[in-house]
Design a protein around this motif. Structure first.
Motif, PDB file in Angstrom:
ATOM      1  N   PHE A 451       0.833  -1.198   0.000  1.00 24.93           N
ATOM      2  CA  PHE A 451       0.000   0.000   0.000  1.00 24.93           C
ATOM      3  C   PHE A 451       0.869   1.250   0.000  1.00 24.93           C
ATOM      4  O   PHE A 451       2.031   1.246   0.404  1.00 24.93           O
ATOM      5  N   ALA A 452       0.253   2.331  -0.469  1.00 29.96           N
ATOM      6  CA  ALA A 452       0.933   3.628  -0.493  1.00 29.96           C
ATOM      7  C   ALA A 452      -0.113   4.727  -0.391  1.00 29.96           C
ATOM      8  O   ALA A 452      -1.247   4.583  -0.879  1.00 29.96           O
ATOM      9  N   GLN A 453       0.284   5.806   0.248  1.00 33.10           N
ATOM     10  CA  GLN A 453      -0.595   6.959   0.385  1.00 33.10           C
ATOM     11  C   GLN A 453       0.235   8.235   0.234  1.00 33.10           C
ATOM     12  O   GLN A 453       1.342   8.314   0.776  1.00 33.10           O
ATOM     13  N   ALA A 454      -0.296   9.212  -0.475  1.00 33.32           N
ATOM     14  CA  ALA A 454       0.361  10.514  -0.611  1.00 33.32           C
ATOM     15  C   ALA A 454      -0.677  11.592  -0.348  1.00 33.32           C
ATOM     16  O   ALA A 454      -1.822  11.505  -0.822  1.00 33.32           O
ATOM     17  N   ARG A 455      -0.270  12.607   0.413  1.00 33.66           N
ATOM     18  CA  ARG A 455      -1.192  13.696   0.736  1.00 33.66           C
ATOM     19  C   ARG A 455      -0.463  15.040   0.622  1.00 33.66           C
ATOM     20  O   ARG A 455       0.623  15.213   1.195  1.00 33.66           O
ATOM     21  N   TYR A 456      -1.085  15.955  -0.078  1.00 38.17           N
ATOM     22  CA  TYR A 456      -0.534  17.307  -0.222  1.00 38.17           C
ATOM     23  C   TYR A 456      -1.536  18.304   0.358  1.00 38.17           C
ATOM     24  O   TYR A 456      -2.740  18.270   0.034  1.00 38.17           O
ATOM     25  N   THR A 457      -1.039  19.186   1.216  1.00 40.41           N
ATOM     26  CA  THR A 457      -1.892  20.191   1.849  1.00 40.41           C
ATOM     27  C   THR A 457      -1.294  21.572   1.585  1.00 40.41           C
ATOM     28  O   THR A 457      -0.092  21.795   1.831  1.00 40.41           O
ATOM     29  N   TYR A 458      -2.124  22.479   1.118  1.00 42.04           N
ATOM     30  CA  TYR A 458      -1.666  23.847   0.881  1.00 42.04           C
ATOM     31  C   TYR A 458      -2.340  24.791   1.881  1.00 42.04           C
ATOM     32  O   TYR A 458      -3.579  24.877   1.940  1.00 42.04           O
ATOM     33  N   ASN A 459      -1.497  25.434   2.678  1.00 36.01           N
ATOM     34  CA  ASN A 459      -1.949  26.484   3.597  1.00 36.01           C
ATOM     35  C   ASN A 459      -3.022  25.982   4.568  1.00 36.01           C
ATOM     36  O   ASN A 459      -3.865  26.759   5.015  1.00 36.01           O
ATOM     37  N   ASP A 460      -3.002  24.702   4.850  1.00 36.36           N
ATOM     38  CA  ASP A 460      -3.972  24.088   5.761  1.00 36.36           C
ATOM     39  C   ASP A 460      -5.419  24.289   5.299  1.00 36.36           C
ATOM     40  O   ASP A 460      -6.349  24.230   6.092  1.00 36.36           O
TER      41      ASP A 460
END
Length: 523
Positions: A451-460
Motif C-alpha cells: 500500500f501507499a498513500q500521498a497527501r498534499y496540503t496547501y496552507n492548511d
C-alpha cells in the motif's frame, strides 16, 4: 493493530477515538475496511523528566430497563379474541350465536357470547375452570412437576390483573468500574501502565458481565534515531447468564457480537406470553403455556433462572511491539508485529421443563473450550515535510496477516446423576449414544498487502490525497487472489478561510469529495 473485537479494552485506557468518516480515509486499510474504520488510541506517558503520575477513575451507575410497552390486559385480550371471531363470522355473512365460540382459546374463556375469565387455566388435564370447580387441598395431593415421579399434574391459576412479564425478567442493573493508571517518562522514554475492573449487571435477571484488565504501553530510545515500543493488553472476561450468542472472540465471523436480538430469547418471549398466565403455579412451581389456548412461548422467568449458571469465560492477550528508525528527520522506518491470542471456556445447562406447551423433556449439559490466534506484521516508511505553506506526507508499506487460526473442542450429554451444577460434568451424564464430543480446527484467512498513500496540503486549506493498495487473500484461488484498489480525494477546509473567522461556533468545517474502489474479503 487491527482488530474487530474490542470487548477486552477498558474505556479508561482510551485516549481518543477517531471515526474515519469517508471511504477515501479508510481505504489505506484495504478490503478489511469495507464496513468502516474506527481508530482507538490508548494512553501513553510523556517524553519529559517527571515524577510518577498516579490516576484513579471510578464510576458507579445503574441502568434502568424502563417500562414495558403497553399491552392488552387479560380481559381486553379475551374481548378482542371474541371480536376477531365475530369479525370472521360477519365477513362470512353469519350472525354469532351460542355455538360460535366453542373451543376458542382452548375453551379458557367459555363459549358464551361474552368471554369470561377463568379462575384456573389448568388443573391436571382440565382447563378454563372457576374457583368453585377446584379444591386446592385435594389438588395438592395430585400435584407433580417431576417427570421421574409420574405424569405431570400442574395447577395454574389465572392472573386476572395481568402479569407484567417484562418487569418480571428485568431489573435496575448496577454497574461499577475502577481503574488505576501509572504514567511517567524521561527525555528518552515514556510509559503508561493500568489496572482496571468492571462489573456490570444486565437489565435482564441472571445476566452479569465482569472484566479485569492489565495494560502496559512503553517506548524507549535505543539510540537517538532508533526507538523500541510495545502496547500490551491482558484481559479476563466473564459473561454469566448469556442472552443469545456471544459472537466470535476474534471478531472475524459474520456474527461478531452477541446476537440476542436475532435469537428466540426471554425478552421476546416476555412479549409473546399472555398476561393472564402467572409466573408461578398454585404451589410455587412454574406456570406456563401448558395451559391450552396460549400458543407456545416459554415461561421467561423459568428460562432466565435456568440460564443463571450458563457462562462464557475468556482470557485475551492483545498488543504489538515495534521498532522505529529515523533515517533523516523527515523519513521514519517502522516495523511492527502484533496480534491477539485468546483462550475460552463455556458451559450450558438445560433443565427439564414441564410448564410449557413445548417442553425439553431431558436435562442437557454441554461445555467446550478453544483457543485462537490472529497476527499482523507491518513494515512502513513515512515521509513528512513542510515547505512554507506546502505540507507533504507520504506513506508506503507492506503487510501480512492472519485473521484467526485456532482449535475448539466440545462435548454434551444428558440426564446427569445430579442436577446440582457442582456435580454436573460430561462424565456424570448418562453413558451411551446421548453423549457426544466434537472438535474443529481453523486456519484463518491470510492477507498479503502492498500500500501507499500521498497527501498534499496547501496552507492548511486545500488537501489532495491519493491511495493505492494491492490486497491478496487466501480465500480465493491463486489465479484470482489479488486485487488493486485505488482511491483519490480532495478536501477544502472552509473553517480556515477568512470569511469563516467571524463564526466562533464553527471550529472545523471541511468539504470532501472522494472516489474509491475496493472489495470485501468475501467477494
Amino acid at each position: 493493530m487491527p482488530t474487530q473485537n474490542i470487548q477486552f479494552l477498558s474505556p479508561d485506557d482510551i485516549e481518543s477515538t477517531t471515526v474515519l468518516k469517508d471511504a477515501a480515509s479508510a481505504s489505506i486499510y484495504g478490503a478489511r475496511a469495507a464496513s468502516g474504520v474506527i481508530v482507538l488510541t490508548t494512553k501513553k506517558g510523556q517524553r519529559r523528566a517527571q515524577k510518577l503520575s498516579v490516576s484513579y477513575d471510578g464510576l458507579f451507575g445503574a441502568t434502568d430497563p424502563g417500562k414495558s410497552l403497553p399491552i392488552l390486559n387479560p380481559q381486553e385480550q379475551a374481548d378482542w379474541t371474541w371480536q376477531a371471531r365475530k369479525n370472521d363470522l360477519y365477513q362470512a355473512g353469519t350472525t354469532p350465536d351460542a355455538t360460535s365460540f366453542a373451543g376458542i382459546a382452548g375453551g379458557q374463556y367459555g363459549s358464551g357470547l361474552t368471554p369470561v375469565l377463568p379462575d384456573y387455566l389448568l388443573v391436571g388435564s382440565r382447563s378454563g375452570l372457576s374457583a368453585s370447580q377446584v379444591d386446592l387441598t385435594a389438588e395438592a395431593a395430585k400435584y407433580n412437576v417431576n417427570p421421574a415421579n409420574g405424569a405431570i399434574y400442574n395447577v395454574i391459576p389465572s392472573n386476572k390483573a395481568g402479569t407484567d412479564w417484562y418487569a418480571a425478567i428485568t431489573r435496575v442493573a448496577p454497574m461499577m468500574r475502577h481503574s488505576l493508571g501509572f504514567s511517567g517518562g524521561t527525555e528518552s522514554s515514556r510509559f503508561y501502565i493500568s489496572l482496571a475492573m468492571q462489573k456490570q449487571a444486565g437489565i435482564v435477571i441472571f445476566n452479569d458481565f465482569s472484566r479485569y484488565t492489565l495494560r502496559a504501553n512503553t517506548e524507549f530510545d535505543i539510540t537517538k534515531k532508533l526507538r523500541f515500543g510495545e502496547n500490551f493488553q491482558l484481559a479476563y472476561i466473564s459473561n454469566k447468564g448469556v442472552l443469545g450468542g456471544v459472537g466470535n472472540q476474534l471478531g472475524n465471523s459474520t456474527n461478531n457480537n452477541s446476537s440476542s436480538s436475532s435469537d428466540e430469547n426471554e425478552v421476546l418471549t416476555a412479549f409473546r406470553t399472555p398476561p393472564i398466565i402467572p409466573v408461578y403455579n398454585s404451589f410455587g412451581g412454574y406456570a406456563g403455556t401448558a395451559a391450552p389456548g396460549f400458543n407456545n412461548p416459554h415461561n421467561a422467568v423459568a428460562d432466565r433462572t435456568a440460564n443463571a449458571n450458563n457462562g462464557n469465560f475468556n482470557i485475551y492477550g492483545f498488543g504489538n511491539a515495534y521498532l522505529e528508525y529515523d533515517v533523516i528527520p523527515s523519513l521514519t522506518l517502522r516495523s511492527s508485529i502484533g496480534g491477539t491470542y485468546f483462550s475460552n471456556y463455556y458451559n450450558s445447562y438445560g433443565r427439564v421443563q414441564y410448564e410449557n406447551s413445548e417442553n425439553n423433556t431431558t436435562y442437557t449439559y454441554s461445555e467446550g473450550s478453544g483457543y485462537g490466534l490472529a497476527w499482523t506484521f507491518t513494515n512502513t516508511a513515512t515521509f513528512k515535510q513542510k515547505f512554507g505553506r506546502h505540507d507533504v506526507f507520504a506513506l508506503g508499506g507492506i503487510e501480512a496477516l492472519n485473521n484467526g487460526l485456532g482449535r475448539n473442542i466440545s462435548g454434551s450429554g444428558q440426564n446427569p446423576f445430579s442436577t446440582d451444577p457442582n456435580y454436573v460434568t460430561i462424565n456424570t451424564t448418562t453413558p451411551g449414544a446421548t453423549r457426544s464430543v466434537g472438535s474443529n480446527y481453523y486456519l484463518g484467512n491470510k492477507f498479503y498487502s502492498l500500500f501507499a498513500q500521498a497527501r498534499y496540503t496547501y496552507n492548511d486549506k486545500y488537501i489532495l490525497t491519493g491511495v493505492i493498495r494491492r490486497d491478496g487473500s487466501s480465500q480465493f484461488a491463486a489465479s484470482n487472489r489479488y486485487g488493486v484498489f485505488p482511491a483519490v480525494s480532495a478536501a477544502w477546509r472552509l473553517s480556515s478561510e477568512e470569511f469563516m473567522k467571524n463564526l466562533p461556533w464553527v471550529s472545523d468545517l471541511k468539504v470532501r469529495v472522494a472516489m474509491v474502489s475496493w472489495a470485501t474479503p468475501t467477494t
